[in-house]
Write a protein that holds these residues in place. Sequence first.
Motif, short mmCIF file in Angstrom:
data_model
loop_
_atom_site.label_atom_id
_atom_site.label_comp_id
_atom_site.label_asym_id
_atom_site.label_seq_id
_atom_site.Cartn_x
_atom_site.Cartn_y
_atom_site.Cartn_z
N ASP A 219 49.91 42.06 32.94
CA ASP A 219 48.65 42.68 32.52
C ASP A 219 47.71 42.87 33.72
O ASP A 219 47.03 43.90 33.83
N TRP A 220 47.70 41.91 34.61
CA TRP A 220 46.87 42.00 35.82
C TRP A 220 47.38 43.11 36.75
O TRP A 220 46.60 43.88 37.31
N LEU A 221 48.71 43.20 36.88
CA LEU A 221 49.29 44.21 37.78
C LEU A 221 49.04 45.63 37.27
O LEU A 221 48.94 46.57 38.08
N ARG A 222 48.96 45.81 35.98
CA ARG A 222 48.76 47.15 35.42
C ARG A 222 47.49 47.81 35.92
O ARG A 222 47.42 49.03 36.07
N ASP A 223 46.47 47.01 36.18
CA ASP A 223 45.16 47.55 36.56
C ASP A 223 44.88 47.45 38.06
O ASP A 223 43.75 47.66 38.49
N ARG A 224 45.89 47.11 38.84
CA ARG A 224 45.69 46.93 40.27
C ARG A 224 46.36 48.04 41.06
O ARG A 224 47.43 48.53 40.68
N PRO A 225 45.75 48.46 42.16
CA PRO A 225 46.40 49.46 43.03
C PRO A 225 47.62 48.85 43.70
O PRO A 225 47.68 47.64 43.94
N GLN A 226 48.60 49.68 43.99
CA GLN A 226 49.81 49.19 44.65
C GLN A 226 49.53 49.06 46.15
O GLN A 226 49.98 49.87 46.97
N LYS A 227 48.81 48.03 46.48
CA LYS A 227 48.39 47.75 47.84
C LYS A 227 48.77 46.32 48.20
O LYS A 227 49.05 45.49 47.33
N SER A 228 48.73 46.02 49.51
CA SER A 228 49.07 44.68 49.97
C SER A 228 48.11 43.63 49.44
O SER A 228 48.49 42.47 49.27
N ARG A 229 46.88 44.03 49.16
CA ARG A 229 45.93 43.04 48.62
C ARG A 229 46.36 42.58 47.23
O ARG A 229 46.05 41.45 46.83
N THR A 230 47.06 43.42 46.50
CA THR A 230 47.60 42.99 45.21
C THR A 230 48.70 41.96 45.41
O THR A 230 48.77 40.95 44.70
N SER A 231 49.57 42.20 46.39
CA SER A 231 50.61 41.22 46.72
C SER A 231 49.98 39.89 47.14
O SER A 231 50.46 38.82 46.76
N LEU A 232 48.91 39.97 47.94
CA LEU A 232 48.23 38.75 48.38
C LEU A 232 47.61 38.02 47.19
O LEU A 232 47.55 36.78 47.18
N GLY A 233 47.15 38.77 46.20
CA GLY A 233 46.63 38.13 45.00
C GLY A 233 47.72 37.35 44.28
O GLY A 233 47.49 36.22 43.82
N LEU A 234 48.92 37.93 44.19
CA LEU A 234 50.05 37.22 43.58
C LEU A 234 50.38 35.96 44.37
O LEU A 234 50.69 34.91 43.79
N VAL A 235 50.33 36.06 45.69
CA VAL A 235 50.60 34.90 46.53
C VAL A 235 49.57 33.80 46.28
O VAL A 235 49.92 32.61 46.15
N ALA A 236 48.30 34.19 46.18
CA ALA A 236 47.24 33.20 45.94
C ALA A 236 47.43 32.51 44.60
O ALA A 236 47.31 31.27 44.49
N PHE A 237 47.76 33.29 43.57
CA PHE A 237 48.03 32.69 42.26
C PHE A 237 49.25 31.78 42.32
O PHE A 237 49.28 30.71 41.70
N GLY A 238 50.27 32.22 43.07
CA GLY A 238 51.49 31.42 43.18
C GLY A 238 51.24 30.08 43.85
O GLY A 238 51.71 29.04 43.38
N ILE A 239 50.50 30.10 44.93
CA ILE A 239 50.19 28.84 45.63
C ILE A 239 49.36 27.93 44.73
O ILE A 239 49.57 26.70 44.70
N SER A 240 48.45 28.52 43.97
CA SER A 240 47.65 27.73 43.03
C SER A 240 48.53 27.05 42.00
O SER A 240 48.33 25.87 41.65
N GLY A 241 49.53 27.78 41.48
CA GLY A 241 50.45 27.20 40.52
C GLY A 241 51.24 26.04 41.10
O GLY A 241 51.43 25.01 40.44
N LEU A 242 51.69 26.20 42.35
CA LEU A 242 52.44 25.13 43.01
C LEU A 242 51.57 23.88 43.20
O LEU A 242 52.02 22.75 42.96
#
Length: 375
Positions: A219-242
């Motif tokens: 749902d979050w990806l649907r509204d985000r531009p396909q840019k590296s900052r979106t990938s970095l957002g996924l990384v930030a969420f991933g590290i938070s989960g870990l």
Amino acid sequence: MEKSKRLVSLDVFRGMAIASMILVNNPGSWSHVYPPLLHAEWDGFTPTDLVFPAFLFIAGAAMAFSLRKYLDPENTHSEQLTAKVYWRIARRCGLLFLLGLLLNGFPTYNLPELRIMGVLQRIAVAYFCGAMAVLHLSRKWLWGLSVFILVGYWLLMTLIPVPGIGAGELTPDGNFAAYLDRLVLGVPHLYKQANFDPEGLFSTLPAVVTVLFGYFTGDWLRDRPQKSRTSLGLVAFGISGLLLGSLWGAFFPINKQLWTSSYVLYSAGWSLLLLAFCYELIEVRNIKRWAFPFKVMGLNAIFVFVISGFVVRILYRTKIGTGDDAPSTYSWLYQTLFEPWAGSLNGSLLFAIASVLFWWIILYFMYRQRWFIKI
């Protein structure tokens, strides 16, 4: 990003998950397996422990796209959840559950001892519950439900006493989830007729949150531009989960077989990091050639899981030669084609790799023919 655009990275990640599932489920010999290709014996986490939750996570992420027309307030479908969407979800989950039962019972189908739960059954139940929640709850309530399930599961598993054992006993026989499964399903219907089922009914509850975390991501990806900052957002969420999973693991151990709340967060963290890797290369940088083999597997993931499961069971049941000592066809293939020249350990690994390649060839033929089997 247009909401109708399909994310190839989701198909690729799904393909990576199903390829890994076939790899870890089909060693030449279970006596000779490299440790990273085995589940943690109990508490702990290995790469193999990521495979199943990654598949559920991707199922949830894809849900954000497949159900979007029923959730968009600007679309008339959102005002009337027709019988069509309910039927589609119920049909899919019912077929998955039935296929799981058919795999469990094959070939004898001894109903008094038929294992009720399993991998496909957990996918079916978790997806169904996740989809119903998504269709009827706002995003805020979905987050609240996720927190409620994870915290509630933790409290129930650690505070509710098991008769004759006590509270907080997180052992295979003594944990509260196993007790409820024995009570509801019965020991004859658990994994190998034991006192504990690693895909039990009660421990499927936190697996619903794994699906919902995938949905939140899609749902979050649907509204985000396909840019590296979106990938970095996924990384930030991933590290938070870990980090959150590791911290919670100090009080409620990371455990795949119990699908503990800490495990949900920790495995989601790794899923987010792997998705970020796929998303950055495929959607952002348009580097796709490496991903084609996984895309092929991801487009027919459930089909290959089911059919490979039946084939393996046939190979185990049939024998080469006569007499009680005759090896199964499965063992004969490993002992004849792999072990003599590669050794026991490497031969077992190469057998598993050969299994993945064999099924990839089948799926590539289906891909070329545009045969995509949907459930």
